[in-house]
Design a protein around this motif. Sequence first.
Motif, mmCIF file in Angstrom:
data_model
loop_
_atom_site.group_PDB
_atom_site.id
_atom_site.type_symbol
_atom_site.label_atom_id
_atom_site.label_comp_id
_atom_site.label_asym_id
_atom_site.label_seq_id
_atom_site.Cartn_x
_atom_site.Cartn_y
_atom_site.Cartn_z
ATOM 1 N N UNK A 181 -33.950 51.554 -2.592
ATOM 2 C CA UNK A 181 -33.823 50.591 -1.503
ATOM 3 C C UNK A 181 -32.396 50.040 -1.552
ATOM 4 N N UNK A 182 -31.760 49.946 -0.384
ATOM 5 C CA UNK A 182 -30.410 49.384 -0.288
ATOM 6 C C UNK A 182 -30.441 48.270 0.756
ATOM 7 N N UNK A 183 -30.316 47.026 0.299
ATOM 8 C CA UNK A 183 -30.299 45.879 1.199
ATOM 9 C C UNK A 183 -28.906 45.290 1.284
ATOM 10 N N UNK A 184 -28.686 44.458 2.287
ATOM 11 C CA UNK A 184 -27.390 43.812 2.467
ATOM 12 C C UNK A 184 -26.345 44.724 3.059
ATOM 13 N N UNK A 185 -26.788 45.792 3.716
ATOM 14 C CA UNK A 185 -25.825 46.712 4.328
ATOM 15 C C UNK A 185 -25.114 46.038 5.501
ATOM 16 N N UNK A 186 -23.830 46.336 5.679
ATOM 17 C CA UNK A 186 -23.169 45.869 6.898
ATOM 18 C C UNK A 186 -23.898 46.485 8.097
ATOM 19 N N UNK A 187 -23.998 45.753 9.178
ATOM 20 C CA UNK A 187 -24.729 46.264 10.341
ATOM 21 C C UNK A 187 -24.031 47.468 10.971
ATOM 22 N N UNK A 188 -22.776 47.668 10.603
ATOM 23 C CA UNK A 188 -22.022 48.808 11.133
ATOM 24 C C UNK A 188 -22.096 50.034 10.226
ATOM 25 N N UNK A 189 -22.742 49.926 9.063
ATOM 26 C CA UNK A 189 -22.797 51.034 8.100
ATOM 27 C C UNK A 189 -23.534 52.233 8.693
ATOM 28 N N UNK A 190 -22.983 53.418 8.440
ATOM 29 C CA UNK A 190 -23.617 54.651 8.906
ATOM 30 C C UNK A 190 -24.279 55.370 7.737
ATOM 31 N N UNK A 191 -25.156 56.292 8.064
ATOM 32 C CA UNK A 191 -25.825 57.065 7.025
ATOM 33 C C UNK A 191 -24.825 57.899 6.239
ATOM 34 N N UNK A 192 -23.789 58.411 6.894
ATOM 35 C CA UNK A 192 -22.802 59.218 6.173
ATOM 36 C C UNK A 192 -21.982 58.360 5.217
ATOM 37 N N UNK A 193 -21.695 57.106 5.576
ATOM 38 C CA UNK A 193 -20.978 56.207 4.661
ATOM 39 C C UNK A 193 -21.816 55.910 3.426
ATOM 40 N N UNK A 194 -23.107 55.701 3.627
ATOM 41 C CA UNK A 194 -24.006 55.419 2.505
ATOM 42 C C UNK A 194 -24.137 56.649 1.621
ATOM 43 N N UNK A 195 -24.224 57.808 2.248
ATOM 44 C CA UNK A 195 -24.315 59.058 1.494
ATOM 45 C C UNK A 195 -23.062 59.261 0.634
ATOM 46 N N UNK A 196 -21.899 58.947 1.175
ATOM 47 C CA UNK A 196 -20.648 59.071 0.426
ATOM 48 C C UNK A 196 -20.626 58.086 -0.742
ATOM 49 N N UNK A 197 -21.030 56.845 -0.487
ATOM 50 C CA UNK A 197 -21.041 55.815 -1.520
ATOM 51 C C UNK A 197 -21.936 56.221 -2.689
ATOM 52 N N UNK A 198 -23.147 56.666 -2.392
ATOM 53 C CA UNK A 198 -24.099 57.029 -3.435
ATOM 54 C C UNK A 198 -23.792 58.397 -4.035
ATOM 55 N N UNK A 199 -23.128 59.248 -3.282
ATOM 56 C CA UNK A 199 -22.783 60.587 -3.757
ATOM 57 C C UNK A 199 -21.873 60.580 -4.967
ATOM 58 N N UNK A 200 -21.165 59.492 -5.189
ATOM 59 C CA UNK A 200 -20.315 59.376 -6.377
ATOM 60 C C UNK A 200 -21.145 59.277 -7.655
ATOM 61 N N UNK A 201 -22.455 59.083 -7.516
ATOM 62 C CA UNK A 201 -23.321 58.888 -8.679
ATOM 63 C C UNK A 201 -24.383 59.970 -8.824
ATOM 64 N N UNK A 202 -24.289 61.024 -8.018
ATOM 65 C CA UNK A 202 -25.239 62.126 -8.095
ATOM 66 C C UNK A 202 -25.421 62.776 -6.736
#
Length: 105
Positions: free
Chosen positions: A6-27
């Motif tokens: 679960x990821x809360x507190x996301x900026x309302x402008x955040x995209x799925x690809x931005x989140x994928x990039x952020x988490x992709x640094x960890x697996x």
Amino acid sequence: MGSKIYVGGLPYSATESEIETLFGAHGTVESARVITDKYTGQSRGFGFVEMSSPSEAEAAISALHSTEMGGRTLTVNEAKPMAPRSGGGGGFGGGGDRGGRGNRF
């Protein structure tokens, strides 16, 4: 521990690809989803990420919880299973006298 996060507190402008990039640094990210309002299509400020293994999910949670993204502090933890919804709900009828006010139909 599962691999869904679960990821809360996301900026309302955040995209799925931005989140994928952020988490992709960890697996390996299997999926990333931003939850949107079904009527307006606007982000609701939270989403879910599925990592390829529980250990990668744990690494991402440890690294990203309480960090900032777009000026907002992220809440990152293991996703809890969705509680089953009871049938019906809402609408008219049923549900007793609504606090003693009686039916107004």
